[in-house]
Design a protein around this motif. Structure first.
Motif, short mmCIF file in Angstrom:
data_model
loop_
_atom_site.label_atom_id
_atom_site.label_comp_id
_atom_site.label_asym_id
_atom_site.label_seq_id
_atom_site.Cartn_x
_atom_site.Cartn_y
_atom_site.Cartn_z
N ALA A 570 0.88 -1.18 0.00
CA ALA A 570 0.00 0.00 0.00
C ALA A 570 0.91 1.22 0.00
O ALA A 570 1.22 1.80 1.05
CB ALA A 570 -0.92 -0.02 1.21
N THR A 571 1.36 1.59 -1.18
CA THR A 571 2.31 2.70 -1.34
C THR A 571 1.54 4.02 -1.31
O THR A 571 0.87 4.38 -2.27
CB THR A 571 3.06 2.55 -2.66
OG1 THR A 571 2.10 2.34 -3.71
CG2 THR A 571 4.00 1.36 -2.63
N MET A 572 1.65 4.74 -0.23
CA MET A 572 0.85 5.94 -0.02
C MET A 572 1.63 7.20 -0.39
O MET A 572 2.77 7.41 0.05
CB MET A 572 0.39 6.01 1.43
CG MET A 572 -0.36 4.76 1.93
SD MET A 572 -1.72 4.25 0.84
CE MET A 572 -2.79 5.69 0.93
N GLY A 573 0.99 8.02 -1.20
CA GLY A 573 1.58 9.29 -1.58
C GLY A 573 2.48 9.18 -2.78
O GLY A 573 2.62 8.11 -3.40
N PRO A 574 3.16 10.26 -3.14
CA PRO A 574 4.05 10.26 -4.30
C PRO A 574 5.26 9.36 -4.08
O PRO A 574 5.55 8.93 -2.96
CB PRO A 574 4.46 11.73 -4.42
CG PRO A 574 4.30 12.29 -3.05
CD PRO A 574 3.11 11.59 -2.47
N SER A 607 -8.66 4.01 -2.63
CA SER A 607 -8.04 3.47 -3.86
C SER A 607 -7.03 2.38 -3.52
O SER A 607 -6.90 1.39 -4.25
CB SER A 607 -7.37 4.59 -4.66
OG SER A 607 -6.42 5.29 -3.89
N ALA A 608 -6.34 2.52 -2.40
CA ALA A 608 -5.40 1.49 -1.97
C ALA A 608 -6.15 0.21 -1.62
O ALA A 608 -5.74 -0.90 -1.97
CB ALA A 608 -4.59 1.98 -0.77
N ALA A 609 -7.28 0.35 -0.91
CA ALA A 609 -8.08 -0.80 -0.51
C ALA A 609 -8.65 -1.52 -1.73
O ALA A 609 -8.70 -2.76 -1.77
CB ALA A 609 -9.20 -0.36 0.42
N LYS A 610 -9.09 -0.77 -2.72
CA LYS A 610 -9.66 -1.37 -3.93
C LYS A 610 -8.60 -2.19 -4.67
O LYS A 610 -8.84 -3.32 -5.10
CB LYS A 610 -10.20 -0.28 -4.85
CG LYS A 610 -10.88 -0.79 -6.12
CD LYS A 610 -11.48 0.37 -6.92
CE LYS A 610 -12.22 -0.15 -8.14
NZ LYS A 610 -11.33 -0.83 -9.10
N ALA A 611 -7.41 -1.62 -4.80
CA ALA A 611 -6.32 -2.32 -5.48
C ALA A 611 -5.91 -3.56 -4.70
O ALA A 611 -5.61 -4.61 -5.29
CB ALA A 611 -5.13 -1.38 -5.66
N PHE A 612 -5.92 -3.49 -3.39
CA PHE A 612 -5.58 -4.64 -2.54
C PHE A 612 -6.59 -5.75 -2.74
O PHE A 612 -6.24 -6.93 -2.87
CB PHE A 612 -5.51 -4.19 -1.08
CG PHE A 612 -5.25 -5.31 -0.10
CD1 PHE A 612 -4.28 -6.28 -0.36
CD2 PHE A 612 -5.96 -5.40 1.10
CE1 PHE A 612 -4.03 -7.31 0.55
CE2 PHE A 612 -5.72 -6.41 2.00
CZ PHE A 612 -4.75 -7.38 1.73
N SER A 613 -7.86 -5.39 -2.78
CA SER A 613 -8.92 -6.38 -2.96
C SER A 613 -8.78 -7.12 -4.28
O SER A 613 -9.08 -8.32 -4.36
CB SER A 613 -10.29 -5.68 -2.88
OG SER A 613 -11.34 -6.60 -3.08
N GLU A 614 -8.28 -6.42 -5.30
CA GLU A 614 -8.16 -7.02 -6.63
C GLU A 614 -6.83 -7.74 -6.84
O GLU A 614 -6.64 -8.44 -7.84
CB GLU A 614 -8.30 -5.92 -7.69
CG GLU A 614 -9.68 -5.27 -7.71
CD GLU A 614 -9.72 -4.03 -8.59
OE1 GLU A 614 -8.62 -3.59 -9.03
OE2 GLU A 614 -10.81 -3.49 -8.82
#
Length: 692
Positions: A570-574, A607-614
Motif C-alpha cells: 500500500a504505497t501511499m503518496g508520491p 483506492s489502496a483498498a480497492k487495489a488490494f482487494s483485486e
C-alpha cells in the motif's frame, strides 16, 4: 637536491582527539556500538588502528615465526601453485582434463578420488557408494598411470586426496612412476573425516598405522611428498570461526605427530610431511590474518617439540569455501571466490584451489573450471601479486588482527589439549558444540540480513534461469569401470602381517605393481582390529541454504497453483514519499520468492483498498514515512481490513510508541523493519499460505 617534507604545517592528531570528534558526530549514540564490530572469533574490530596497536615487531619474511611467509623471497622466489580439481570420474577423462589445464596455466595436479576408492573399495565391489561420486575412480595401478600419462610428475606438485586408501594409492603412484621424485602431498586426515562423517570404516589406531606406513616411507624415500593431511574445511563449512578452524586443525596435527613419534619417527622427519588444507572465506582481512597467524602458531608448536627451523615452516594449501556459495544467482559465486583467492594470496599460501562457481549446483563444466583457473592466473599475471613480498606486512590493522587470532587460536588449541586431545574432544562433543554455537550466531546475522549474501538473502533475482544440469552418467561410468577393473586386477599373494612403516609400504608397492587392487591392499592393512571410530558428526552446511529452501518452495507453489505467494504494498503518496520503504519491503519478501505487488502510489485509502482487494494477496504492507503515518495508518488500515477482513495488514518501519495502540485498534497486525528477522518472517508467512 633539497628534500622537502610535505604537510609539516599539519599537526598529527592523537587518537583521543579523533575519537572526541567522532563522538561529536555520533550525536549521543554509543561509540562502541556504532564504531566497533565483533567478529565470530570474539575479536572487537576498532574503527582505526595505530602503531600502538601492534604489540610486537613482526619478523622478516622467511625468518622468526614465519608470520610473514616461509620464504624470504616470497612469491618472487616461487609463485603459489595453481591447483584445481578436475571433476572427472574416469582416469582417461581426468588425463585429458589435467593435460589441457597444465597447458593453460595450471601449475599443480590435484587428484581427488571418488568415495568408493577413498573407502578402500574396488569399482566393481558390492557397495552402496557410487562409482565416480565426488572424484575419480581408481582401483589398480594402471588407473593412476593412465590418469597421469604425459604429466611431468617430477616437475609439478601432485596433491592427492584418497582418504583411507592413501597408502594403496601412494603405492600405485610410486609403482607407476618408479624412480621419480615427487613433491606435493597425500592429504590423509582420518580425524577430519571422522568429524565430517561421524564415523570411520576402521579404528583410529588402524588409521594411524596406515599413516605411519606412508609417512615413514616418504621420510626415507620421498621427503618432499607430504604424507599427513590436516583438512580444516569440515569445520569452516560447519560455520566455525577462524580460531576454531585453526585450533581444531593444530590439535589434529599434534595428534598425528605424537602418533608418528610413538612409532619411532623423529620430529624433523614428521613435521615437514604435514600438509594443511585451510579454507578461504569471505571476511577478507580475517582470512589474510588467519593464514599469517597460522604460520606463527605452527612455528611455536613445532618449536615445543624441538623441531628445527625448516620443520617449523608450515605448508599451506587453501581452498575457497563452499560455506557462502549459493544456488541462486550462482554467477555471484565467481566474485566471492575472487576475493577469497585474493585474501589467500595476500596471506601467503603455497598452493591454492579456487572452486568453480557452479560446484554447489552441478558437476562443474569446462567453462566454470576455466574461469576458476583463470582467476588465479589473472592474480599472478595481470595483478602482479608475485612482485611484492608480504604486502599486508606492516599494516597496523592486519598485524594487530594477526596477533589476536594467533593468541585466541593458541588458547583454543590448549583448551582442546586439556580435554584430552582432538579425538577425545570430538567424542565428548566439545568441538561440535563450540562450532554449533558459532554457527548459530552466524545464522542470526544472515536471518536478520545483517550479513548479506547477494542474490539469496538480499537482492534476489526472481527472473533468473536455473543452471542446467547434465544427465547423470552414473550407470555408464559404473559399467565401464567395473569392466576395466575386472580385466586389469590380478589375484596377488602378498602378506603385510608383521610389517609396518616403510617396510609395509614397500610390500604394497610390490603388490600393486603385480596387479593387486586398492581393496586387496586395504583389506590386508586392516588387521589391527579395534572398534570403529564414531562421534557426533559436524553439521556441514551452506550458510543460506535455508533461504534457498523457502525460495524453492515458493517456486514449486507457483508451478502447482499458477501463482507465486503474493504480498501487496500500500504505497501511499508520491514516489519520493513511499519509495525507500517500499523498496526495502520488496527486497525483504522477494528473497522468499514472493510476487510483490508494487503500485505507483495511492492518493487515498479507498483506492489502496480497492487495489488490494483485486490483487489476490492476503498480506498488505503500508509504506510511507514516519511523519505521515499518524494520519495515514488508521484510515488506510481500516480501509484495507474492510476490503479484505481475513487479511493481514502490516506497517513498513517501527511504529512510534505513542501511536502504536491506535494503529492496532484500526487494524494493523504488525510491522516489518530492519530489526525484523527476515527468515522467520518469511517462513511464518509461507507456512500460513500453505506454501511450506
Amino acid at each position: 637536491m633539497k628534500q622537502e617534507k610535505l604537510f609539516e604545517e599539519f599537526r598529527i592528531p592523537s587518537y583521543e582527539e579523533w575519537k572526541k570528534e567522532a563522538e561529536a558526530l555520533l550525536k549521543g549514540a554509543p561509540f562502541d556500538k556504532k564504531m566497533t564490530t565483533k567478529t565470530p572469533e570474539g575479536i572487537v574490530l576498532q574503527p582505526i588502528y595505530n602503531r600502538e596497536d601492534v604489540k610486537s615487531e613482526p619478523s622478516l619474511p622467511g625468518e622468526g615465526d614465519y608470520v610473514r611467509g616461509i620464504d624470504a623471497g616470497g612469491y618472487k622466489a616461487k609463485p603459489w601453485a595453481i591447483s584445481q580439481e578436475m571433476y572427472a570420474a574416469l582416469p582417461s577423462e581426468f588425463n585429458a582434463k589435467i593435460l589441457d589445464a597444465l597447458n593453460k596455466g595450471q601449475t599443480s595436479v590435484e587428484l581427488v578420488l571418488d568415495e568408493r576408492t577413498c573407502a578402500g573399495l574396488d569399482a566393481d565391489s558390492d557397495s552402496a557408494l557410487k562409482v565416480g561420486k565426488n572424484g575419480m575412480s581408481a582401483s589398480v595401478a594402471a588407473d593412476i598411470a593412465q590418469a597421469l600419462k604425459g604429466v611431468a610428475v617430477d616437475c609439478v606438485d601432485i596433491n592427492v586426496f584418497a582418504g583411507a586408501a592413501s597408502p594403496a594409492i601412494a603405492a600405485m603412484l610410486y609403482s607407476s612412476f618408479e624412480g621419480k621424485k615427487f613433491s606435493g602431498g597425500f592429504y590423509f586426515d582420518p580425524v577430519s573425516a571422522l568429524a565430517a562423517n561421524g564415523e570411520l570404516p576402521m579404528s583410529i589406531d588402524c588409521a594411524l598405522n596406515r599413516m605411519f606406513a606412508l609417512a615413514d616411507y616418504n621420510a626415507k624415500n620421498q621427503p618432499k611428498m607430504g604424507a599427513i593431511g590436516v583438512n580444516t574445511l569440515p569445520y569452516s563449512c560447519s560455520g566455525a570461526s577462524a580460531v576454531e578452524e585453526l585450533g581444531a586443525g593444530f590439535a589434529t596435527a599434534v595428534f598425528y605427530i605424537r602418533a608418528m613419534l610413538e612409532r619411532g619417527m623423529q620430529i624433523d622427519e614428521v613435521a615437514p610431511l604435514v600438509r594443511f588444507r585451510l579454507s578461504l572465506g569471505s571476511n577478507f582481512f580475517t582470512e589474510i590474518s588467519k593464514i599469517r597467524a597460522a604460520r606463527s602458531v605452527w612455528s611455536k608448536i613445532i618449536g615445543e617439540f624441538g623441531g628445527n627451523a625448516e620443520s617449523r615452516k608450515m605448508r599451506i594449501s587453501a581452498r575457497t569455501t563452499r560455506f557462502n556459495k549459493t544456488v541462486f544467482d550462482p554467477y555471484v559465486n565467481m566474485l566471492r571466490a575472487t576475493t577469497e583467492a585474493f585474501s589467500g594470496v595476500i596471506g601467503g599460501v603455497e598452493s591454492m584451489t579456487v572452486a568453480p562457481f557452479d560446484e554447489v549446483v552441478r558437476r562443474p563444466d569446462d567453462f566454470s573450471m576455466r574461469i576458476a583457473r583463470n582467476t588465479q592466473i589473472v592474480l599472478q599475471e595481470e595483478c602482479n601479486l608475485c612482485d611484492v613480498i608480504d604486502p599486508a606486512g606492516g599494516s597496523f590493522f592486519v598485524e594487530s588482527l594477526t596477533s589476536e587470532i594467533a593468541e585466541k587460536t593458541w588458547a583454543f588449541f590448549a583448551e582442546i589439549e586439556a580435554k584430552g586431545g582432538i579425538v577425545k574432544a570430538l567424542e565428548d562433543g566439545f568441538i561440535q558444540d563450540k562450532v554449533s554455537a558459532t554457527s548459530d550466531g552466524r545464522k542470526k546475522l544472515y536471518d536478520t540480513r545483517r550479513s548479506v549474501v547477494v542474490g539469496t538473502n538480499s537482492y534476489a533475482n526472481l527472473i533468473e534461469k536455473p543452471l542446467e544440469k547434465p544427465a547423470c552418467r552414473c550407470a555408464e561410468v559404473a559399467k565401464e569401470r567395473a569392466q576395466s577393473v575386472s580385466s586389469l586386477r590380478k589375484n596377488v599373494d602378498f602378506d603385510l602381517s608383521g610389517k609396518s612403516g616403510a617396510e609395509a609400504m614397500s610390500a604394497m608397492i610390490c603388490a600393486v605393481s603385480k596387479g593387486a587392487s586398492v581393496q586387496a591392499v586395504c583389506e590386508k592393512l586392516c588387521v589391527c582390529g579395534g572398534k570403529k571410530a564414531e562421534v557426533r558428526k559436524l553439521d556441514i552446511h551452506r550458510a543460506v541454504e535455508h533461504f534457498e529452501a523457502l525460495r524453492r518452495a515458493s517456486a514449486e507453489f507457483k508451478a502447482k497453483t499458477g501463482s507465486a505467494p503474493k504480498i501487496f504494498l500500500a504505497t501511499m503518496g508520491p514516489l519520493v514519499q513511499h519509495k525507500a520503504r517500499a523498496d526495502f519491503i520488496r527486497g525483504f519478501f522477494e528473497v522468499g520468492g514472493f510476487d510483490v505487488v508494487y503500485p505507483k502510489g495511492f492518493a487515498d485509502a479507498e483506492s489502496a483498498a480497492k487495489a488490494f482487494s483485486e490483487s489476490g494477496a492476503k498480506y498488505a504492507v503500508i509504506c510511507s514515512t514516519d511523519a505521515t503515518y499518524p494520519e495515514l495508518v488508521p484510515q488506510v488500515a481500516r480501509a484495507l481490513k474492510s476490503a479484505k477482513p481475513d487479511s493481514t495488514v502490516l506497517l513498513a518501519g517501527v511504529p512510534a510508541p505513542e501511536f502504536e495502540a491506535s494503529y492496532k485498534e484500526a487494524g494493523m497486525d504488525g510491522s516489518i523493519s530492519i530489526k525484523s528477522n527476515n527468515y522467520e518472517t518469511l517462513k511464518s508467512f509461507l507456512g500460513a499460505l500453505g506454501v511450506i
